[in-house]
Write a protein that holds these residues in place. Sequence first.
Motif, PDB file in Angstrom:
ATOM      1  N   ALA A 119     -10.703 -10.114   9.083  1.00  0.00           N
ATOM      2  CA  ALA A 119     -11.545  -8.916   9.186  1.00  0.00           C
ATOM      3  C   ALA A 119     -10.706  -7.648   9.329  1.00  0.00           C
ATOM      4  CB  ALA A 119     -12.500  -9.059  10.371  1.00  0.00           C
ATOM      5  N   ILE A 120      -9.627  -7.725  10.103  1.00  0.00           N
ATOM      6  CA  ILE A 120      -8.757  -6.552  10.272  1.00  0.00           C
ATOM      7  C   ILE A 120      -8.052  -6.222   8.963  1.00  0.00           C
ATOM      8  CG2 ILE A 120      -6.727  -5.660  11.467  1.00  0.00           C
ATOM      9  CD1 ILE A 120      -7.538  -7.381  13.886  1.00  0.00           C
ATOM     10  N   LEU A 121      -7.503  -7.244   8.303  1.00  0.00           N
ATOM     11  CA  LEU A 121      -6.789  -7.023   7.049  1.00  0.00           C
ATOM     12  C   LEU A 121      -7.729  -6.467   5.978  1.00  0.00           C
ATOM     13  CD1 LEU A 121      -4.626 -10.292   6.936  1.00  0.00           C
ATOM     14  CD2 LEU A 121      -3.902  -8.009   7.647  1.00  0.00           C
ATOM     15  N   LYS A 122      -8.964  -6.964   5.947  1.00  0.00           N
ATOM     16  CA  LYS A 122      -9.928  -6.473   4.968  1.00  0.00           C
ATOM     17  C   LYS A 122     -10.238  -4.996   5.209  1.00  0.00           C
ATOM     18  CE  LYS A 122     -14.520  -7.396   3.071  1.00  0.00           C
ATOM     19  NZ  LYS A 122     -15.694  -8.301   3.086  1.00  0.00           N
ATOM     20  N   ARG A 123     -10.418  -4.634   6.481  1.00  0.00           N
ATOM     21  CA  ARG A 123     -10.714  -3.229   6.799  1.00  0.00           C
ATOM     22  C   ARG A 123      -9.537  -2.327   6.411  1.00  0.00           C
ATOM     23  NH1 ARG A 123     -13.612  -0.164  10.499  1.00  0.00           N
ATOM     24  NH2 ARG A 123     -13.237   2.012   9.891  1.00  0.00           N
ATOM     25  N   LEU A 124      -8.324  -2.801   6.622  1.00  0.00           N
ATOM     26  CA  LEU A 124      -7.149  -2.009   6.240  1.00  0.00           C
ATOM     27  C   LEU A 124      -7.081  -1.829   4.727  1.00  0.00           C
ATOM     28  CD1 LEU A 124      -4.532  -3.637   8.648  1.00  0.00           C
ATOM     29  CD2 LEU A 124      -5.400  -1.288   8.779  1.00  0.00           C
ATOM     30  N   ARG A 125      -7.393  -2.902   3.961  1.00  0.00           N
ATOM     31  CA  ARG A 125      -7.380  -2.803   2.493  1.00  0.00           C
ATOM     32  C   ARG A 125      -8.473  -1.826   2.030  1.00  0.00           C
ATOM     33  NH1 ARG A 125      -5.401  -5.410  -2.378  1.00  0.00           N
ATOM     34  NH2 ARG A 125      -3.804  -6.154  -0.940  1.00  0.00           N
ATOM     35  N   GLN A 126      -9.642  -1.900   2.636  1.00  0.00           N
ATOM     36  CA  GLN A 126     -10.731  -0.996   2.259  1.00  0.00           C
ATOM     37  C   GLN A 126     -10.367   0.458   2.542  1.00  0.00           C
ATOM     38  OE1 GLN A 126     -13.821  -2.752   4.653  1.00  0.00           O
ATOM     39  NE2 GLN A 126     -14.604  -4.020   2.974  1.00  0.00           N
ATOM     40  N   GLN A 127      -9.722   0.685   3.677  1.00  0.00           N
ATOM     41  CA  GLN A 127      -9.329   2.048   4.047  1.00  0.00           C
ATOM     42  C   GLN A 127      -8.351   2.611   3.018  1.00  0.00           C
ATOM     43  OE1 GLN A 127     -10.570   3.266   7.013  1.00  0.00           O
ATOM     44  NE2 GLN A 127      -9.267   4.967   7.655  1.00  0.00           N
ATOM     45  N   ALA A 128      -7.403   1.769   2.580  1.00  0.00           N
ATOM     46  CA  ALA A 128      -6.418   2.218   1.595  1.00  0.00           C
ATOM     47  C   ALA A 128      -7.069   2.448   0.235  1.00  0.00           C
ATOM     48  CB  ALA A 128      -5.298   1.186   1.471  1.00  0.00           C
ATOM     49  N   ALA A 129      -7.980   1.524  -0.179  1.00  0.00           N
ATOM     50  CA  ALA A 129      -8.618   1.629  -1.494  1.00  0.00           C
ATOM     51  C   ALA A 129      -9.496   2.863  -1.593  1.00  0.00           C
ATOM     52  CB  ALA A 129      -9.441   0.375  -1.775  1.00  0.00           C
ATOM     53  N   ALA A 130     -10.107   3.244  -0.460  1.00  0.00           N
ATOM     54  CA  ALA A 130     -10.975   4.421  -0.454  1.00  0.00           C
ATOM     55  C   ALA A 130     -10.175   5.717  -0.428  1.00  0.00           C
ATOM     56  CB  ALA A 130     -11.919   4.360   0.744  1.00  0.00           C
ATOM     57  N   GLN A 131      -8.826   5.571  -0.434  1.00  0.00           N
ATOM     58  CA  GLN A 131      -7.933   6.726  -0.354  1.00  0.00           C
ATOM     59  C   GLN A 131      -8.321   7.633   0.816  1.00  0.00           C
ATOM     60  OE1 GLN A 131      -7.948   8.549  -4.243  1.00  0.00           O
ATOM     61  NE2 GLN A 131      -6.587   6.992  -5.079  1.00  0.00           N
ATOM     62  N   ALA A 216      15.190 -12.168 -23.018  1.00  0.00           N
ATOM     63  CA  ALA A 216      14.518 -11.339 -22.023  1.00  0.00           C
ATOM     64  C   ALA A 216      13.711 -10.256 -22.724  1.00  0.00           C
ATOM     65  CB  ALA A 216      15.536 -10.711 -21.074  1.00  0.00           C
ATOM     66  N   GLY A 217      12.586  -9.894 -22.126  1.00  0.00           N
ATOM     67  CA  GLY A 217      11.754  -8.837 -22.683  1.00  0.00           C
ATOM     68  C   GLY A 217      12.026  -7.518 -21.986  1.00  0.00           C
ATOM     69  N   ALA A 218      11.756  -6.431 -22.685  1.00  0.00           N
ATOM     70  CA  ALA A 218      11.916  -5.100 -22.102  1.00  0.00           C
ATOM     71  C   ALA A 218      10.599  -4.358 -22.227  1.00  0.00           C
ATOM     72  CB  ALA A 218      13.025  -4.339 -22.816  1.00  0.00           C
ATOM     73  N   GLY A 219      10.243  -3.619 -21.206  1.00  0.00           N
ATOM     74  CA  GLY A 219       8.997  -2.871 -21.259  1.00  0.00           C
ATOM     75  C   GLY A 219       8.553  -2.474 -19.868  1.00  0.00           C
ATOM     76  N   SER A 220       7.288  -2.100 -19.745  1.00  0.00           N
ATOM     77  CA  SER A 220       6.729  -1.730 -18.452  1.00  0.00           C
ATOM     78  C   SER A 220       5.755  -2.801 -18.006  1.00  0.00           C
ATOM     79  CB  SER A 220       5.998  -0.381 -18.565  1.00  0.00           C
ATOM     80  OG  SER A 220       4.957  -0.468 -19.524  1.00  0.00           O
ATOM     81  N   PHE A 221       5.620  -2.972 -16.735  1.00  0.00           N
ATOM     82  CA  PHE A 221       4.703  -3.985 -16.246  1.00  0.00           C
ATOM     83  C   PHE A 221       4.158  -3.594 -14.869  1.00  0.00           C
ATOM     84  CE2 PHE A 221       7.654  -5.936 -13.232  1.00  0.00           C
ATOM     85  CZ  PHE A 221       8.875  -5.564 -13.763  1.00  0.00           C
ATOM     86  N   ARG A 222       2.977  -4.124 -14.597  1.00  0.00           N
ATOM     87  CA  ARG A 222       2.298  -3.861 -13.323  1.00  0.00           C
ATOM     88  C   ARG A 222       1.705  -5.174 -12.837  1.00  0.00           C
ATOM     89  NH1 ARG A 222      -2.391   0.554 -11.995  1.00  0.00           N
ATOM     90  NH2 ARG A 222      -0.568   1.819 -11.529  1.00  0.00           N
ATOM     91  N   ILE A 223       1.915  -5.476 -11.579  1.00  0.00           N
ATOM     92  CA  ILE A 223       1.330  -6.672 -10.973  1.00  0.00           C
ATOM     93  C   ILE A 223       0.273  -6.233  -9.977  1.00  0.00           C
ATOM     94  CG2 ILE A 223       1.765  -8.727  -9.587  1.00  0.00           C
ATOM     95  CD1 ILE A 223       4.557  -8.842 -10.751  1.00  0.00           C
ATOM     96  N   LEU A 224      -0.962  -6.700 -10.203  1.00  0.00           N
ATOM     97  CA  LEU A 224      -2.097  -6.333  -9.359  1.00  0.00           C
ATOM     98  C   LEU A 224      -2.500  -7.516  -8.494  1.00  0.00           C
ATOM     99  CD1 LEU A 224      -4.273  -4.496 -12.034  1.00  0.00           C
ATOM    100  CD2 LEU A 224      -2.850  -3.438 -10.281  1.00  0.00           C
ATOM    101  N   GLU A 225      -2.669  -7.257  -7.217  1.00  0.00           N
ATOM    102  CA  GLU A 225      -3.143  -8.273  -6.289  1.00  0.00           C
ATOM    103  C   GLU A 225      -4.603  -7.982  -5.956  1.00  0.00           C
ATOM    104  OE1 GLU A 225      -1.324  -9.869  -2.209  1.00  0.00           O
ATOM    105  OE2 GLU A 225      -2.412  -7.966  -1.995  1.00  0.00           O
ATOM    106  N   ASN A 226      -5.464  -8.989  -6.181  1.00  0.00           N
ATOM    107  CA  ASN A 226      -6.878  -8.864  -5.824  1.00  0.00           C
ATOM    108  C   ASN A 226      -7.061  -9.504  -4.455  1.00  0.00           C
ATOM    109  OD1 ASN A 226      -9.685  -9.199  -5.498  1.00  0.00           O
ATOM    110  ND2 ASN A 226      -9.985  -9.215  -7.712  1.00  0.00           N
ATOM    111  N   ARG A 227      -7.269  -8.663  -3.453  1.00  0.00           N
ATOM    112  CA  ARG A 227      -7.435  -9.152  -2.087  1.00  0.00           C
ATOM    113  C   ARG A 227      -8.714  -8.570  -1.501  1.00  0.00           C
ATOM    114  NH1 ARG A 227      -2.782  -9.091   2.726  1.00  0.00           N
ATOM    115  NH2 ARG A 227      -3.535 -10.985   3.747  1.00  0.00           N
TER     116      ARG A 227
END
Length: 513
Positions: A119-131, A216-227
């Motif tokens: 519950a604490i971790l979820k509230r912290l993630r929500q606070q960050a996502a809401a900017q 090896a590949g070259a380029g840009s990449f983004r890793i998204l975590e769904n929590r």
Amino acid sequence: MNPDELGEKGESRFKELCADAGLICNKSDRDRAGWDFIVEDQFSLSSSLPFDRRKSPISCHVQVKTIHAKAKSVRIKLNMAERLAKELKPAFVCILTVNDAKEVVGLHLLHILDDRLSAILKRLRQQAAAQNTRALNKSVLSMSPISEDLVPVTGAALRAALENAIGLDLYKYAQRKQVQLAELGVESVIANVELRFQKGANKARELSDILLGLSAGAGSFRILENRFGIEWPVMDAAIGKFEFTPVASDSCRVVVRSKETPAVGMDGKVFRIPALFHGADDRTRLDCEFVKIDFFWNFESLNGKLTLSPTNFSTTVLGWMNYWRVTRALCSTGAIIEIRTERGQIPLRLPFEKPLGISAAAVDRWIALTDAYREIFVACGEEPSHHYGCAEIAAQESKLVLAKVLLEDPDRKFSFEIPLDAASGGSGSLPSTAILVDMIEVGPVSLAYHVLASIDSRIEGDNIEVEISNFVFRGGRKIGSDAGDLEAYKRGAQNEENLTLCFGFDMEGWFIS
């Protein structure tokens, strides 16, 4: 009672309960770390273990909250809740309930783990996502006790509740909490990759090489975590290099046959890459130890490409024998490559239409050299399981050729000269029987062996002409790589055979050892 008086009442009662339980209760001077008390037990004096093996006693952080009996929950500043959550030590919120007579009539111990930690971790993630730029110490989190949190208001009950929640091993507890901090609420991790290709490159071929782990590949990449249902970039790189480790879709057995060589089989893995662009080919790669076969196909054609590894790698005697036999077969006209997959029902047989442009005689030399190395190990009763390279065995070619002759053609005669003063103090007299001791060094392994031989000699001027023949192989074993190890082996052989005359062999020929 006003809030300050209520808080003081609760903290005083909590300290009394700890004292009753025999627990050490240290108060925080500044309530900015998320906790009011550190509660610790003493080391057990009844343990049968020596002092250095005793486990750490209970140690935890406790935030004490005091409420009126009619209240149903407590509120904690979000920054304080985060500190309790991120601390690897056990953390608790102790809620003391006070009645109208100012008596503590209830105690709930809320353990910051599992659902409460989530519950604490979820509230912290929500606070960050809401900017939400509001400081965490301006936001609050509500916590409501449940019946399972209820503890009798006694020191013994408090101790029992803490021990039950924490367990006997603080280190295991910390590991468990660390895992929960990393994994609670995580639903998926998605990588979004944007590749960059060289101008004019075959994009389909280059991309399949990357996915097969060949480049090896070259380029840009983004890793998204769904929590907790909220995506957040955990890695965001504008440009960089990255590699893939492919997962095999099947296993295979590749057999190479020709009229001039025995069949050679190799185990491997199958990797499949579907067509990635319109008009591109599907690709399948068979990956064996030193043979790689790529198939490219579409609705109109099937093309194959076989790649034989260069000789700058290391493998065992068996690996090298298979390598050179495969090479020899592919030098021949009419070679056939048979492919069997674990999931396939019918083997695929393909002709190898363009023989390798390698001299068959040169390959035969390598086969003979490898076979000689294997034979001397077998004769000595040793297992040649070590890895070595081509250059290492090539350096021992003359010694291996001699060993093969001594094993397979014991009637062969060798003639050579030695100085007259090298035998029996210059008398020229040599016994009729001698020992030949030699050592073969390939890679990390040194193998010594010895044979008996008949001696026929005569004096010619300042030299002795020696003819040795009638070889009898007597044995051998692995030894160390120092010169003293060979000398010790030689002395042992001389004692075993009760002979003193010993010959050796090196790049320059025969000599008295």
